[in-house]
Enzyme design. Structure first.
Site, PDB file in Angstrom:
ATOM      1  N   SER A 125       0.846  -1.190   0.000  1.00 41.27           N
ATOM      2  CA  SER A 125       0.000   0.000   0.000  1.00 41.27           C
ATOM      3  C   SER A 125       0.883   1.241   0.000  1.00 41.27           C
ATOM      4  CB  SER A 125      -0.885   0.008   1.251  1.00 41.27           C
ATOM      5  OG  SER A 125      -1.491   1.282   1.441  1.00 41.27           O
ATOM      6  N   TYR A 150      -9.929  11.921   6.439  1.00 47.60           N
ATOM      7  CA  TYR A 150     -10.948  11.339   7.316  1.00 47.60           C
ATOM      8  C   TYR A 150     -11.818  12.399   7.985  1.00 47.60           C
ATOM      9  CZ  TYR A 150      -7.633   7.516   6.765  1.00 47.60           C
ATOM     10  OH  TYR A 150      -6.775   6.576   6.238  1.00 47.60           O
TER      11      TYR A 150
END
Length: 278
Positions: free
Chosen positions: A159, A171
Site C-alpha cells: 500500500s 478522514y
C-alpha cells in the site's frame, strides 16, 4: 557483404502467460478477483486460494468447464498451519511460476487500530496474521521455487501507506480513522521484499510489491460502502481526482508475472493516481 542479423524480438510474447502456473492467495477479494480474472483471460493456469467458502462454491460452478482454473480453500491467517497447508497444495498442483498474495487477513477489531483505541493484543494479533503470514509464505514459496529450479515471480500486495504517512485530513467529517497497525504491516512488507530480492536473486527468483492507493469498494471488514465525504476528501488530494479501481491493479500484476518484467525485482510499483508524487 554479409550481415550478422540479430533475430528481432517478439515483445508481445514477453507478456504471454500461457505457460505460467499462477497461485493467487485472496483471489476472491476486492483486488484478488480482478487479478484472478485477468490471469484467466490471458490463459494462465490459475489456482485461486481464498477463505470465502460461499464464493468458492459459486466460482467453481462458473469455471467448471475451464481445465486451467482451480479453486481451493486456504486460510493464511492460521500462521502455524501455513506450511502444512501449502505443502498439501503444492503436492496437488505443483510449484507455481508465479505467486501473488492479495490476502488481507485481520481481526474483527481491526478498524479500531487507531491511536486512541488500539489495544496491544490487537496489534500483536494483526501483525501475526498479516505481516508474519506474508513473510512466512513468501519464504516458503521462494524455497519451493529454488528446489524446483523455477525462475519464479513473487508479488506482494502492499500500500502507499507503507511508503508514506496517512494524510489524516481525508478522514475529516467521516467516521473513519487512521490505522497504526496497517502502516506498520505494509511498511514491513515493503522492506522485507528488498531483503528477499537480495537473497533469492542468485536463484533467479524475483519478488516485488504493488502499492495501490485508495480504491473504490466496500470498507475493509464491512459490507458498507465508503462514505461520500471520504471519497470527496481523498479524491481532492489525487492529481487524477478520483479513487482507483481494482481492475487498474490487475494489469500491473500481469506485467510483474510475465517475462516482460524479467529484470525487475525488489521494487515497489506504485499505482495511486499520483498521490505520492505531490
Amino acid at each position: 557483404r554479409i550481415f550478422n542479423e540479430k533475430k528481432s524480438m517478439n515483445y508481445l510474447d514477453k507478456f504471454s502467460l500461457k505457460t505460467k502456473t499462477c497461485f493467487v492467495v485472496g483471489g476472491l477479494g476486492l483486488i484478488g478477483t480482478s487479478v484472478s480474472e485477468a490471469l484467466i483471460e490471458l490463459d494462465a493456469k490459475v489456482l485461486i486460494l481464498d477463505i470465502n467458502k460461499k464464493q468458492i462454491l459459486k466460482e467453481k460452478k462458473k469455471y467448471k468447464n475451464n481445465i486451467k482454473v482451480n479453486i481451493e480453500y486456504f486460510d493464511l491467517s492460521d500462521v502455524n498451519k501455513i506450511e502444512f497447508n501449502l505443502k498439501r497444495i503444492i503436492k496437488k498442483y505443483g510449484v507455481p511460476d508465479v505467486f501473488i498474495n492479495c490476502s488481507y487477513p485481520r481481526t474483527k477489531d481491526f478498524s479500531t487500530n487507531n491511536f486512541s483505541e488500539l489495544k496491544l493484543n490487537s496489534l500483536n494479533q494483526n501483525i501475526k496474521i498479516q505481516l508474519n503470514s506474508y513473510v512466512w509464505i513468501a519464504r516458503l514459496i521462494a524455497e519451493e521455487m529454488k528446489r524446483a529450479s523455477i525462475k519464479g515471480s513473487i508479488i506482494q500486495m502492499s500500500s502507499i501507506y507503507g511508503l508514506r504517512s496517512m494524510d489524516l485530513t481525508v478522514y475529516k467529517g467521516t467516521n473513519m480513522k487512521e490505522n497504526l497497525t496497517y502502516a506498520a504491516i505494509k511498511g514491513g512488507i515493503n522492506n522485507v521484499t528488498k531483503l528477499f530480492c537480495s537473497y533469492y536473486g542468485k536463484y533467479k527468483i524475483r519478488i516485488n510489491n504493488i502499492a495501490p492507493g485508495g480504491l473504490e469498494g466496500h470498507v475493509a471488514g464491512s459490507r458498507k460502502k465508503q462514505e461520500k465525504k471520504f471519497i470527496s476528501n481523498y479524491s481532492s488530494k489525487v492529481p487524477l481526482k478520483r479513487l482507483g479501481r481494482p481492475e487498474e491493479i490487475a494489469p500491473a500484476v500481469i506485467f510483474l508475472s510475465s517475462d516482460a518484467s524479467s529484470y525487475i525485482t525488489g521494487t515497489t510499483l506504485i499505482i495511486d493516481g499520483g498521490w505520492t508524487a505531490i
